[in-house]
Structure formats: C-alpha cells, structure tokens
Design an enzyme around this catalytic site. Structure first.
Site: not given
Length: 361
Positions: A190, A218
């Site tokens: 990410d 996440h």
C-alpha cells in the site's frame, strides 16, 4: 497460494513432503557468512514465484548472503513445488545453498530465521466474512504453534495472506515463546502504491517521495496519509503539502485509489497483485533486516503499544524506524487533525471487529 483442493491419483503418488534437496552450487571463496533459512508459505503460488528470484538473487538479504529456502504449501500442491525446485536449481545461483519443499509446517519452520507467510484461504464467491475468518483462523493457529515449536526464537515473521493483520495477530498469539515484536504484516504494498500515485501526480521519480504512511488495516478502511511526506526538490526534502496544494485530491481521490487498488488490479487482470506484492515483501523484509535510512520511515503492521490512541491488542500499521539491531520503533509525535483521527479510528474499529471475531472462534 496454490488454489487446487482436489487430490487426484497423480498427486497421491508423491510423498507427504520432499526431504531437503541439497543443490550442487559453486560458492565463491569470499562468501563466509552462514546461510540463513527463509520459509515461504504458499510456495507454489504466483506471489512466491516472483518473490523467490528476489531472494535467491541477493536483492533482499544481500549479494553475499547465502540462503536455504523452505517452501510450504498444501499437500495437493507439493508436486507443483517440485517444479519450483527445478527452476531454483536451473537458476544456477550460488547464494541458494539448499531447498526444502514440504506440506508439513513442522518441517518447513524448522530452525528458520525468516517466515514469509503468503498462503491463506482465499475468499470464494458467496463466502461470508466470518467463514473466511474461520478458515484462516485455523491455518494461522496451526502455523503459529508450529513456529513456536521449531523455529528460532529470533525468527522474523511477515504475514501476507489476508486478512493479514488479523492473521498475524492469531499467529502471534499461538507462538507465545517468540517475542510479539517479531511478528508483522504487510502494508508496504500500500505504501509503494501511495508513493507511485503521488509521484505521478507531481511528475517526479518515485524515489523523490519519502515518508508516506499507511495507518491501520490492510483493507478498504486503511488510511494512506501524505500529510507528513516529503518530496526531494533540488536535493532538499520539502513537505509534500508545500509542493502539492490540492488538499481535496489528497483527501479523496488519492486515498480512495490506494484503498481500492487491489480490487482494481483483480478486475483488470483477473488475478490479484503478484509482481508488485513480491517486490513489496522484499522491501519490507530488506528494511527489517538492514534498517531504515536516516530520516526515513516505513509502514509495517505491528502490535500496537497504545501509540496515537490505538489501543493495545491489534496488529495495526504504523510508521516505524528500524535500527541496525533489527528492532523497530513507532515514529512518535506526528500531528493528527480531526480528519486523520477519524480515519485512524475507523480502520481500528474494523480491526477490533476482526480480532473479536477471530478470538470467538
């Protein structure tokens, strides 16, 4: 991870696991370091396939660091692991001192230094979230117990299989003899996505963007935070907020794009991220192994210590610095406005729900 669940006669002709395969390799005379043992679960899967070359070529642990690779997958996929072993042999890389291919966690985790837990049960069509948590809870209870029993107590564990934060928490709780600080989950993918998006927006190299943060889970609730990032301009780091004045974009399109990037990749290619995931795993463990550069931090899902009013008891992504002793510290003192506080709380609430559900199982 390998998606096959049927066991055919062909699969049954293979033993439960392969014994260690000693590769015939030529080791340079100046390679005096002892080999480290690195386990990758989901070893027959697409992420592992990309990650193995990163490790075997020396990009992750260094060009002078020999490795013994331990590959774990479910029993029906062990024949596919044989093909992976063949390719590792055919790479003819001197850093690879041996390979263990197995379906037995107690064999895969024996005396390992690093565990990269890629394998997890995928969310199938029509499956409810609680069913997915139940499947993965069982997997990571078993793997945590196996790590506790046979891995080195200094082992560094990176959980990638989703839901990775909660899977990491389950694994950690079932390995009580291993320090909780040795467990982490992957949010570097990410972070890399966020850096690339900001670099594209500003028309600069990705290497010029530093200290982007991923807070929380996440998942689609994660909080990609550019407020503390810097941009290298003329060799000098300047606050991103001074270089990029489009606050509305940062608070909307930027965040939403990173939150949904994984789903967008799946929609475009019909498969989840593999090449970029493997690169991010390599980045994550490289920084953990060698430390972060002065003045820079990285995002890792780690056990919360109460920092930023995130209660203890969850694996939450924070910005961390890592020392030469491979210990991480959460970066302190970063100002939080109401917008950030709301985002950070929302992703914590989701993690708390997941952790509570997993514990009830």
């Amino acid at each position: 991870a390998c998606q096959s669940v049927s066991v055919t006669g062909e699969f049954q002709t293979f033993q439960h696991y392969f014994k260690q395969i000693n590769l015939s390799v030529s080791v340079p005379a100046d390679m005096t370091k002892p080999a480290i043992r690195v386990c990758i679960t989901g070893g027959a899967g697409q992420i592992a396939y990309s990650l193995l070359l990163e490790i075997a070529s020396g990009k992750v642990f260094g060009a002078d660091q020999p490795v013994v690779l331990h590959l774990l997958d479910i029993e029906p996929c062990v024949p596919k692991l044989q093909g992976v072993v063949m390719e590792l042999e055919d790479l003819a890389l001197s850093l690879v001192q041996g390979v263990v291919a197995t379906a037995d966690p107690l064999v895969a985790f024996k005396d390992i230094d690093v565990a990269l837990l890629l394998g997890a049960f995928p969310r199938l069509k029509g499956m409810e979230r609680k069913d997915l948590l139940a499947k993965n809870n069982a997997i990571f209870i078993e793997q945590g117990a196996a790590l506790d029993k046979v891995a080195k107590k200094s082992v560094k564990v990176v959980v990638v299989g989703n839901p990775c934060n909660t899977n990491a928490l389950t694994c950690m709780k079932n390995a009580p003899s291993i320090p909780p600080t040795n467990f982490s989950c992957l949010t570097r993918l990410d972070q890399n996505r966020a850096k690339a998006k900001l670099a594209s927006k500003l028309g600069v190299s990705v290497s010029e963007i530093r200290n982007v943060i991923i807070w929380g889970n996440h998942s689609g609730t994660q909080f990609p935070d550019a407020r503390h990032a810097t941009v290298m301009v003329g060799g000098e780091g300047k606050p991103l907020t001074e270089v990029l004045s489009d606050d509305a974009w940062v608070k909307s399109e930027f965040i939403e794009t990173i939150q949904q990037r994984g789903a967008a990749v799946i929609k475009a290619r019909g498969l989840s991220s593999a090449m970029s995931a493997a690169k991010a795993i390599g980045d994550h463990i490289h920084d953990w192994w060698f430390g972060t550069e002065e003045g820079q931090w990285t995002s890792m899902g780690v056990v919360s210590d109460g920092s930023y009013n995130i209660p203890e008891g969850v694996i939450y992504s924070f910005p961390v610095t890592i020392g030469s002793d491979r210990s991480w510290k959460i970066v302190q003192g970063l100002a939080q406005d109401d917008f950030a506080t709301e985002k950070m709380k929302a992703t914590y609430n989701e993690l708390l729900e997941e952790a509570t559900a997993a514990a009830s199982l």
